[in-house]
Motif scaffolding. Structure first.
Motif, short mmCIF file in Angstrom:
data_model
loop_
_atom_site.label_atom_id
_atom_site.label_comp_id
_atom_site.label_asym_id
_atom_site.label_seq_id
_atom_site.Cartn_x
_atom_site.Cartn_y
_atom_site.Cartn_z
N ASP A 100 3.35 -6.24 3.87
CA ASP A 100 3.10 -5.09 4.74
C ASP A 100 3.88 -5.35 6.02
O ASP A 100 3.98 -6.48 6.48
CB ASP A 100 1.59 -4.98 5.01
CG ASP A 100 1.20 -3.62 5.55
OD1 ASP A 100 2.09 -2.78 5.77
OD2 ASP A 100 -0.01 -3.41 5.76
N HIS B 161 0.82 -1.22 0.00
CA HIS B 161 0.00 0.00 0.00
C HIS B 161 0.85 1.26 0.00
O HIS B 161 1.95 1.28 0.56
CB HIS B 161 -1.03 0.00 1.14
CG HIS B 161 -0.48 0.02 2.54
ND1 HIS B 161 -0.19 1.20 3.18
CD2 HIS B 161 -0.19 -0.96 3.42
CE1 HIS B 161 0.23 0.92 4.41
NE2 HIS B 161 0.25 -0.39 4.57
N GLU C 213 -5.15 1.99 2.56
CA GLU C 213 -5.09 0.83 3.48
C GLU C 213 -5.24 1.28 4.92
O GLU C 213 -5.87 0.61 5.73
CB GLU C 213 -3.77 0.08 3.28
CG GLU C 213 -3.70 -1.26 4.03
CD GLU C 213 -3.20 -1.16 5.46
OE1 GLU C 213 -3.36 -2.13 6.21
OE2 GLU C 213 -2.66 -0.10 5.85
N GLU C 214 -4.65 2.42 5.24
CA GLU C 214 -4.63 2.87 6.63
C GLU C 214 -6.00 3.32 7.13
O GLU C 214 -6.17 3.57 8.32
CB GLU C 214 -3.60 4.01 6.81
CG GLU C 214 -2.18 3.64 6.44
CD GLU C 214 -1.54 2.62 7.39
OE1 GLU C 214 -2.21 2.21 8.35
OE2 GLU C 214 -0.39 2.23 7.14
N ASP D 220 6.32 1.81 6.59
CA ASP D 220 5.01 1.17 6.40
C ASP D 220 4.22 2.08 5.46
O ASP D 220 3.72 3.09 5.90
CB ASP D 220 4.32 0.99 7.75
CG ASP D 220 2.90 0.48 7.62
OD1 ASP D 220 2.54 -0.01 6.55
OD2 ASP D 220 2.13 0.60 8.59
N ASN D 221 4.15 1.81 4.19
CA ASN D 221 4.49 0.56 3.56
C ASN D 221 5.24 0.83 2.25
O ASN D 221 5.24 0.01 1.36
CB ASN D 221 3.18 -0.22 3.31
CG ASN D 221 3.39 -1.63 2.89
OD1 ASN D 221 3.02 -1.98 1.80
ND2 ASN D 221 3.99 -2.44 3.71
ZN LIG Z 1 0.89 -1.08 6.51
#
Ligand SMILES: [Zn+2]
Length: 436
Positions: free
Chosen positions: A318, A86, A276-277, A247-248
């Motif tokens: 991830d 991501h 994604e977060e 990340d990431n």
């Molecule tokens: Zn992540």
């Protein structure tokens, strides 16, 4: 690619990617340099007619998610080797009507994006970057990426003398305590009608950074604050990488480098999703239709796609939580991944990770073939488990999936810490995966 070159490239990529838009733009530029052709979702794709078409392509959505693929053989017969990651990281995003004046200081109102660890955002030299939409003199709408590049803001801590309990129980009110200070206004500018306007500052910036754009008026923006401190290799023996957005972006870069090394045999695909977060539920997020829609265009008939997916595997990369020596009891004592000891297979009985015994053994074998160490992680049974794009993508397209990642400390801080060599280990495993 050698290990030192890999790490240098990773740090450079993170430094040049303060937002998902910039990450996507940098991935696209590298793909173009390496013979990939950009496709647009609105177009008719020439490769649509046959799944045997040989070629390297990529497609972006929302300027912040990207899918790159190499079709080298019949997809129905051989499926796809897929890697997912991501592009987004927790951060502070500027509100639409951001300007506020308090005690003679100009501040910008912010929303917290994702599960940010907020304390480390204080006392940092912050800059601002993102996407700006504007009209030109002919009233045509355009958008470009911008980056102030310099430290233009800070969120100063409250001195301990004014909050004696700060080390025990300082809490952060997201509305009240986070708006960064961007300038001390001269007395004559303090009334709100003459306060500097962010859109005017952005217009200047667009005109400077995109001189040919003909920008006339800024309408909207999506801007994130970021720390200007560059990524660094640190430690007495240079064992660690310290950087924002490990990340990431680490996995995005690692997947990209591995894809560039594919050898023309297998059907390889890299998907890097935004959002994604914040749960992935968006048009360009992993819970949206982006990947499925691209795969559908490669295998237009439903039965073909089902057959191809049944022969496919997704490695969702991830970051994982390394066991912290000062907080070792936060890990199960048999599942504490160490830095510089290789990628981690993440498992959760409740399907917060998509790994199963079959996909885990495929990855374990890959690591063995690539001569890479591998570790295992499950959350303590009395703690909640995080999640990632792996189980989401698996449930959307129905593909066998494994969740892996390199161990890190300080996940979701403004500066995270990873082992220097784990990205390179993961790269070797993914390269093996793409090459077969
Ligand atoms: Zn992540």
């Amino acid at each position: 690619m050698q290990d030192v070159e890999f790490v240098d490239g990773l740090l450079d990529f993170i430094q040049r990617s303060p937002t998902p838009f910039h990450a996507c733009d940098n991935i696209a530029a590298t793909l173009r340099e390496n013979g990939f052709t950009e496709l647009f979702e609105a177009d008719d794709w020439a490769l649509q007619a046959t799944a045997q078409h040989s070629g390297r392509y990529f497609v972006c959505r929302n300027d912040s998610s990207i899918i790159a693929f190499c079709i080298n053989s019949d997809a129905v017969e051989h499926g796809f080797q897929m890697v997912g990651a991501h592009t987004d990281s927790p951060c502070l995003k500027v509100k639409p009507q951001a300007e506020k004046v308090s005690q003679g200081y100009l501040q910008l109102g912010v929303e917290v994006y994702g599960g940010a660890l907020l304390n480390p955002w204080f006392d940092r030299d912050l800059s601002l970057a993102g996407r700006v939409s504007f009209i030109d003199a002919a009233d045509e709408l355009h958008s470009v990426l911008v980056d102030f590049e310099q430290a233009i803001a800070s969120i100063p801590s409250l001195a301990i003398h004014l909050d004696r309990d700060a080390n025990d129980k300082r809490s952060i009110n997201k509305q009240q305590h986070l708006p960064p200070l961007v300038m001390k206004l001269p007395k004559k500018l303090e009334d709100s009608s003459s306060t500097p306007q962010l859109r005017d500052l952005l217009l200047d910036l667009v005109q400077r950074q995109h001189p040919g754009s003909g920008a006339h008026q800024v309408l909207e923006y999506e801007l994130s604050f970021y720390d200007v401190q560059p990524p660094a290799v640190i430690g007495l023996h240079q064992d660690f990488i310290a950087a924002a957005r490990l990340d990431n972006l680490l996995s995005c870069y690692t997947g990209l480098r591995a894809l560039l090394d594919e050898n023309g045999k297998r059907n390889c695909l890299l998907v890097c999703n935004d959002h994604e977060e914040v749960g992935s539920m968006s048009a360009c997020g992993a819970q949206g239709p982006f990947l499925h829609s691209v795969l559908q265009r490669l295998c237009p008939q439903a039965a073909q796609l089902t057959r191809a997916l049944d022969r496919s595997l997704l490695i969702s990369a991830d970051n994982a939580h390394g066991v912290h020596p000062n907080y070792a009891d936060k890990h199960d004592d048999k599942h504490g991944p160490l830095l510089n000891a290789g990628p981690v297979i993440k498992t959760n009985a409740n399907q917060r990770y998509a790994t199963n015994s079959h996909t885990a053994s495929l990855f374990r074998r890959l690591c063995h073939q690539a001569d890479v160490p591998v570790q295992a992680f499950v959350t303590r049974s009395d703690m909640a488990c995080g999640s990632t794009i792996g189980p989401i993508t698996a449930s959307v397209i129905g593909v066998d999936t494994i969740d892996v990642g390199v161990p890190t400390f300080a996940m979701h801080s403004i500066r995270e810490l990873a082992g220097r060599w784990d990205g390179f280990y993961l790269y070797r495993a993914l390269r093996e995966f793409f090459r077969g």
